[in-house]
Design an enzyme around this catalytic site. Structure first.
Site, short mmCIF file in Angstrom:
data_model
loop_
_atom_site.label_atom_id
_atom_site.label_comp_id
_atom_site.label_asym_id
_atom_site.label_seq_id
_atom_site.Cartn_x
_atom_site.Cartn_y
_atom_site.Cartn_z
N CYS A 158 -2.65 11.52 3.73
CA CYS A 158 -3.06 10.64 2.63
C CYS A 158 -2.86 11.31 1.27
CB CYS A 158 -4.52 10.25 2.79
SG CYS A 158 -4.83 9.00 4.05
N HIS B 245 -4.10 1.90 7.54
CA HIS B 245 -2.69 2.12 7.22
C HIS B 245 -1.98 2.62 8.48
CE1 HIS B 245 -4.13 2.89 2.86
NE2 HIS B 245 -3.59 1.69 2.91
N GLU C 82 0.81 -1.22 0.00
CA GLU C 82 0.00 0.00 0.00
C GLU C 82 0.84 1.27 0.00
OE1 GLU C 82 -3.72 0.13 0.60
OE2 GLU C 82 -3.70 -1.94 -0.10
#
Length: 416
Positions: A347, A230, A162
């Site tokens: 993000c 995350h 990711e």
């Protein structure tokens, strides 16, 4: 060569919508079915970039990937029977969260003295799994100078990767050799662990990192179960500072000891559960913030407005500033459209340490270019999108036209 940290933000795409496709992302699923506002979202993101430039920080950007992805929708044979959730996977604007674009190892850390970037495969979530080919094209353009960069394809899909959202770097300065910390999860609990340990190890090897300056740390299962899909939802690092929640890692004491052994200068700023609960840390995205070094040398935390408005978080931040710790400024920003879909300030950006002169200037932001982007967004981005509109041809035409206008203005015909 002058190495600086450049934050590459994703421009929020014109198909920005709330389809609630991300299992384990509590904000995204909580707003599933809501009307989204792509124009406001993109302008909020652009304003955050402008704010960082005003602080004296270098700023880059990536453009939205093509949506709807007709090839993907054809490949999964979407029809009226397939359902709206599958249809929505081809319209996702999640590439705006460039913390998931790639993992970056700066030149001082690598064996060949080049900055290495590995595009993330994002295989855990179907709506993100088809992003990487278009993200890779941008990385290959922006960092095409092979004397200074090595751009890698994705880790094989048997290992979920990711990107930088599960990677931290500690160093005495951005341009100095650093300790790279890869955080992985293990399966279990109600939500999937998205970062596979072996994916992180593959990246460390392909980037040519010194094994003595690499750590692999397990994320707390409790954090994943609480919605920290995350690591960057519960921890962030910048130069000498590690800012994290008490429950960020599976074994915090061992994690801190291992970090201190390899990087004794580290300053751990841990937020105790007694001050800010794990649930509130996830809800407010306190740690999904940009921890940056300002030109004068002090560190600042760029946080979402939701964190600043939280009584728990605000009280802890006020006490931290009063204690004269390593983080000296708190800068709230409005990214509510991104937050409602599950992504805070961190993000929206990918951190790259490099000499700006070695990067394709089309991907670097300045004042005039920001004005151009604002005008295009105000003119072409849809004001709102209802998830029920996904699949309609008039919306598809509008979304494609908006992206085309952006590419034309930036001279990025290669990405059309």
């Amino acid at each position: 060569m002058s190495l600086v940290e450049i934050n590459f933000d994703g421009i929020v795409g014109p198909s920005h919508n709330y389809a609630g496709l991300s299992l384990g992302n509590l904000a995204a699923t909580a707003h599933a079915g809501d009307v989204s506002y792509p124009r406001a979202a993109a302008l909020q993101g652009l304003e955050k970039m402008r704010g960082n430039m005003a602080l004296g920080l270098a700023q880059g950007f990536f453009v939205p990937v093509p949506r709807p992805n007709a090839d993907w929708l054809e490949a999964i044979a979407v029809d009226a029977v397939a359902g709206r959730a599958l249809l929505a996977t081809g319209w996702s604007a999640s590439s705006m969260w460039t913390a998931n674009a790639a993992t970056v190892s700066p030149a001082p850390d690598t064996a060949d003295g080049r900055c290495h970037l590995s595009v993330a495969n994002l295989v855990t979530m179907p709506h993100r799994s088809h992003e990487w080919p278009d993200t890779l094209r941008q990385l290959q353009l922006a960092f095409a100078n092979e004397r200074h960069f090595a751009v890698h394809g994705p880790v094989p899909p048997c290992f979920g990767d990711e990107g930088a959202a599960n990677h931290m770097r500690l160093s005495s300065a951005h341009g100095a050799a650093g300790l790279e910390v890869f955080v992985y999860g293990r399966a279990g609990g109600p939500f999937p662990a998205r970062q596979h340990e072996q994916a992180s190890r593959v990246i460390a090897r392909r980037h040519g990192l010194d094994p003595e300056r690499v750590l692999f740390i397990e994320q707390s299962p409790e954090a994943i179960a609480a919605g920290a899909f995350h690591n960057d939802v519960v921890a962030v690092a910048n130069e000498r500072v590690l800012f994290c929640h008490e429950q960020a890692f599976a074994d915090p004491a061992s994690a801190y000891a291992a970090i201190r052994q390899r990087f004794p200068e580290v300053e751990v700023v841990e937020v105790p559960t007694s001050a800010v609960s794990l649930a509130e840390a996830v809800r407010s995205y306190l740690f999904n913030a940009q921890l940056v070094t300002l030109p004068a040398g002090e560190q600042a935390l760029v946080i979402p407005g939701e964190a600043w408005e939280s009584p728990e978080v605000r009280a802890w931040l006020d006490a931290m500033i009063a204690s004269n710790g390593p983080i000296r400024r708190i800068i709230p920003v409005d990214v509510r459209q991104s937050m409602a879909n599950g992504g805070g300030p961190a993000c929206l950006r990918l951190r790259v340490v490099a000499d700006p002169a070695t990067i394709d200037t089309r991907f670097l932001l300045d004042g005039p270019k920001a004005e151009i982007l604002a005008k295009i967004i105000e003119t072409h981005w849809p004001e709102q999108v209802d998830p029920a509109d996904l699949g309609r041809e008039n919306l598809a035409i509008s979304v494609r036209k908006a992206r085309g206008a952006l590419l034309d203005a930036l001279g990025l015909a290669e990405l059309a």
